[in-house]
Structure formats: structure tokens, C-alpha cells
Design a protein around this motif. Structure first.
Motif, PDB file in Angstrom:
ATOM      1  N   ALA A  80       0.816  -1.213   0.000  1.00  0.00           N
ATOM      2  CA  ALA A  80       0.000   0.000   0.000  1.00  0.00           C
ATOM      3  C   ALA A  80       0.853   1.268   0.000  1.00  0.00           C
ATOM      4  N   TYR A  81       2.176   1.108   0.111  1.00  0.00           N
ATOM      5  CA  TYR A  81       3.067   2.265   0.240  1.00  0.00           C
ATOM      6  C   TYR A  81       4.204   2.169  -0.766  1.00  0.00           C
ATOM      7  N   ASP A  82       4.650   3.326  -1.217  1.00  0.00           N
ATOM      8  CA  ASP A  82       5.854   3.341  -2.051  1.00  0.00           C
ATOM      9  C   ASP A  82       7.054   3.912  -1.305  1.00  0.00           C
ATOM     10  N   THR A  83       6.782   4.473  -0.103  1.00  0.00           N
ATOM     11  CA  THR A  83       7.858   5.092   0.677  1.00  0.00           C
ATOM     12  C   THR A  83       7.661   4.786   2.150  1.00  0.00           C
ATOM     13  N   LEU A  84       8.764   4.535   2.834  1.00  0.00           N
ATOM     14  CA  LEU A  84       8.766   4.377   4.297  1.00  0.00           C
ATOM     15  C   LEU A  84       9.716   5.414   4.874  1.00  0.00           C
ATOM     16  N   LEU A  85       9.259   6.126   5.894  1.00  0.00           N
ATOM     17  CA  LEU A  85      10.089   7.121   6.570  1.00  0.00           C
ATOM     18  C   LEU A  85      10.227   6.735   8.037  1.00  0.00           C
ATOM     19  N   PHE A  86      11.477   6.655   8.500  1.00  0.00           N
ATOM     20  CA  PHE A  86      11.774   6.331   9.896  1.00  0.00           C
ATOM     21  C   PHE A  86      12.356   7.575  10.544  1.00  0.00           C
TER      22      PHE A  86
END
Length: 297
Positions: A80-86
Motif C-alpha cells: 500500500a506504500y511506495d515510501t517508508l520514513l523512519f
């Protein structure tokens, strides 16, 4: 000091051809066995503000231990996502490394983090790392510093009694403490234990009466089941909500009557509605003025 971490994150998010379609915002607050510190959560809030400013749709993954019912990492679908930000905290260890495996199809970014070992797979798995410190990175202002915040809530000193076996069957200490602390947990306030016991070796406790008075004087309200929580709170001019943990009333009730203090609750009359009433009164101008009249400062 280079404090443009927020600006750097915005530039990264807005980079040509790389604007996320939908992003998953994560941090140590996302891990079931992580932790949600005040800094972590405020960094999340600042990152949320930046994502909204950049026009990026996003979800936040929360630990079910911290926010039950919210979206968790386990429930978040990587497709469902194209980007992950931590954001925030150190990037190290198996929990962070597992994000790369679980969200391998996402572009993975880290911002406002500490890099202890640049060779750690937890670090190398990110496509881009905007560090706040470590491994030769310039020192940048932490994301929590400029996070948007609301009005600061009151600070409540909490002085509870236990033991007192001399009251025998009239003791309601355990029940009163459980109900009182359960009620306090639901109030929007900063809760600070204020143990009246003095100790010259334990740094967590006051060592003198003056130290205890200095502590109590900083509170907006004192919630107590102790006689000296009541009288010493009032001595500093701090409003007090006194709960007598002995059925029928004992020394807390006697002292409240002796000083003419109205915010007194009997063990058998304890209820959230009664406590809410006195909470509102204690924090009102009327309650503060009443406490000021008892001050011996």
C-alpha cells in the motif's frame, strides 16, 4: 550548527520524480518491543506536519502497546506504500533492519536519527539517511525541538499512602490508590510522584523537609492520601485534592477540617465525578486563591 534537518527532509520528499504516492511514517514508537519517548512522538508530530506541508498522503504505524487500535506495523500492508520514513532515535539493531526486509519494495528514508555504525545493516538498508548526529554527519537540530504543540497541561504531584495497618478493617488504601491512580491516568496532566519519605542516600527522594516543600511548590495541584501531602501542599500555597483512605475518615479528614480545606473525599465516596469536580475547582482561580490563603511561604 546546521539546523536545517526539516528543510532537508522537505527537499528529499519533494525531489523531482520522487514525490511519494503514499508513505508509512515509522520510528521506535512503531515497534511492539520498542519505546515511545516524548522526543520520538514529538518528532513524529513534526514529520507529520512536514508531510502535510509537502502534500504527501501518509499513515503512521504505532506500537499496539502504546496506542491500541491504531495502525500497527503488523497490520500495515507494504504494497500500500511506495515510501517508508523512519524518524528519531538510533538506527541500529534487528528491529530497524527488519523494516528493510518487510518493506523491501518501498523507498526507505531515515530522518533525525543517530548513526552509531554506518556499516550496520539497519543503516545501509535505507536509501537515504538524514542524520542528526554520528559517523561524521553534521550536527542538526532534532525534529522534536520545533514540533507543533498545544497548551501545556497542569503538573500534578501525587503523594500516596500505603500500610497504616493500625486502622485495621477500616483500611481502604489499596482500593483507593488503585481507583485514584486509574482516574489520574485518564487526566491530561503531567504526573509526578511526590513521596513524603525522606532519604539521604536515594537520589529519587528528598533528603530534607525544605527539599520536599520546594518540590511541592512547583506543582499546579497535589493529589494525596497522606496527611502531610495535604498540609505541606497547602503550606506552599498549592491546591490539594485530599482523599482519606480510611473508611469513615481518620487523620487526613481531621487535618482538612482543622485547616478548613474543602477539597476532601472520603474513601467510600470516591468516584470519578467527585474527583473531576475537585480537579476543576483546584485548578480554577477560586481553588488557587483558597490555597494561597493557606500559604506560609
Amino acid at each position: 550548527m546546521d539546523d536545517d534537518l526539516a528543510a532537508a527532509l522537505l527537499r528529499t520528499l519533494r525531489s523531482p520524480g520522487r514525490l511519494p504516492g503514499r508513505l508509512l511514517l515509522t520510528g521506535w514508537f512503531s515497534f511492539l518491543h520498542g519505546e515511545a519517548t516524548a522526543g520520538d512522538v514529538l518528532a513524529q508530530r513534526h514529520a507529520s506536519e512536514l508531510l502535510e506541508r509537502a502534500g504527501v498522503p501518509y499513515d503512521t504505524a504505532w506500537s499496539p502497546g502504546f496506542r491500541p487500535g491504531a495502525l500497527s506495523l503488523e497490520a500495515a500492508r507494504p504494497e500500500a506504500y511506495d515510501t517508508l520514513l523512519f524518524v528519531c532515535g538510533p538506527v541500529h539493531g534487528p528491529q530497524v533492519a527488519a523494516l528493510h526486509a518487510g518493506f523491501r519494495t518501498c523507498r526507505r528514508l531515515a530522518a533525525g536519527v543517530s548513526v552509531v555504525d554506518p556499516a550496520d545493516p539497519a543503516v545501509t538498508g535505507f536509501h537515504e539517511v538524514l542524520a542528526r548526529d554520528g559517523a561524521g554527519a553534521p550536527a542538526r537540530l532534532d525534529l522534536a525541538v520545533r514540533a507543533p504543540v498545544g497548551p501545556l497541561p497542569p503538573v500534578a504531584g501525587v503523594a500516596l499512602s500505603s500500610g497504616q495497618g493500625e486502622y485495621g478493617a477500616r483500611r481502604r488504601h489499596d482500593e483507593v490508590n488503585e481507583r485514584l491512580t486509574g482516574w489520574l491516568a485518564g487526566k491530561d496532566c503531567a504526573r509526578v510522584p511526590a513521596d513524603t519519605r525522606l532519604d539521604t542516600d536515594d537520589w529519587r527522594l528528598c533528603a530534607t523537609g525544605e527539599q520536599f516543600l520546594a518540590l511541592v511548590s512547583r506543582f499546579d495541584v497535589v493529589v494525596t492520601t497522606r496527611l502531610h501531602g495535604l498540609v505541606l501542599g497547602l503550606r506552599t500555597g498549592t491546591p490539594v485534592i485530599a482523599v482519606d483512605p480510611v473508611a469513615g475518615g481518620a487523620k487526613v479528614t481531621a487535618q482538612a477540617r482543622a485547616v478548613g480545606w474543602p477539597a476532601l473525599v472520603d474513601a467510600d465516596a470516591l468516584s470519578p465525578s467527585v474527583l473531576d469536580h475537585w480537579w476543576g475547582w483546584a485548578l480554577s482561580q477560586e481553588g488557587r486563591s483558597a490555597a494561597a490563603r493557606h500559604s506560609m511561604g
